[in-house]
Design a protein around this motif. Structure first.
Motif, PDB file in Angstrom:
ATOM      1  N   SER A   9       9.551 -50.481 -40.943  1.00 34.23           N
ATOM      2  CA  SER A   9       9.110 -49.927 -42.227  1.00 34.23           C
ATOM      3  C   SER A   9       8.203 -50.911 -42.963  1.00 34.23           C
ATOM      4  CB  SER A   9      10.315 -49.566 -43.096  1.00 34.23           C
ATOM      5  OG  SER A   9      11.053 -48.552 -42.487  1.00 34.23           O
ATOM      6  N   SER A  42       7.220 -45.194 -43.878  1.00 30.48           N
ATOM      7  CA  SER A  42       7.664 -46.478 -44.414  1.00 30.48           C
ATOM      8  C   SER A  42       8.760 -46.301 -45.457  1.00 30.48           C
ATOM      9  CB  SER A  42       6.467 -47.225 -45.013  1.00 30.48           C
ATOM     10  OG  SER A  42       6.863 -48.465 -45.551  1.00 30.48           O
ATOM     11  N   GLY A  45      11.986 -45.005 -43.810  1.00 31.01           N
ATOM     12  CA  GLY A  45      12.704 -46.076 -43.120  1.00 31.01           C
ATOM     13  C   GLY A  45      13.382 -47.025 -44.086  1.00 31.01           C
ATOM     14  N   TRP A  62      11.175 -55.812 -47.031  1.00 25.11           N
ATOM     15  CA  TRP A  62      10.156 -54.776 -46.823  1.00 25.11           C
ATOM     16  C   TRP A  62       8.826 -55.168 -47.453  1.00 25.11           C
ATOM     17  CZ3 TRP A  62       8.175 -51.096 -50.506  1.00 25.11           C
ATOM     18  CH2 TRP A  62       7.531 -49.995 -49.964  1.00 25.11           C
TER      19      TRP A  62
END
Length: 104
Positions: A9, A42, A45, A62
């Motif tokens: 992600s 993204s 996830g 992230w």
């Protein structure tokens, strides 16, 4: 498994950020499509990984992965200047991301 999804992600965050820049305000079709698809994957996830990982750690990892890869790609393609300081700072960012994983 959540960590792997989170890492993928983060990579997709770099994809959508780069595609957004190349879309010129969403006026170019292909980069706009890549942006929307990568953004959805993204975020999906990230949301999935946050079901089992702490929110703060998940978000920091992230964002860190996405930011580091976005800048690294821009430097590799020549759209952003490369400097020793930037490379060292990106290395520090990656080190902090690894540290968050190890501290978990």
């Amino acid at each position: 498994m959540a960590w792997l999804v989170l890492i993928v992600s983060g990579v997709l965050e770099a994809v959508w950020a780069t595609a957004l820049g190349k879309s010129e305000g969403l006026s170019k079709l292909l980069p706009s499509i890549v942006f929307v698809a990568a953004l959805g994957a993204s975020m999906g996830g990230l949301a999935w990984a946050m079901r089992t990982l702490p929110v703060g750690t998940s978000y920091a990892v992230w964002v860190g992965i996405g930011a580091a890869l976005t800048v690294a790609y821009a430097m590799a393609t020549g759209t952003e200047a490369v400097s020793l300081l930037k490379v060292l700072l990106l290395g520090g960012l990656v080190g902090c991301i690894v540290g968050l994983k190890l501290a978990h």
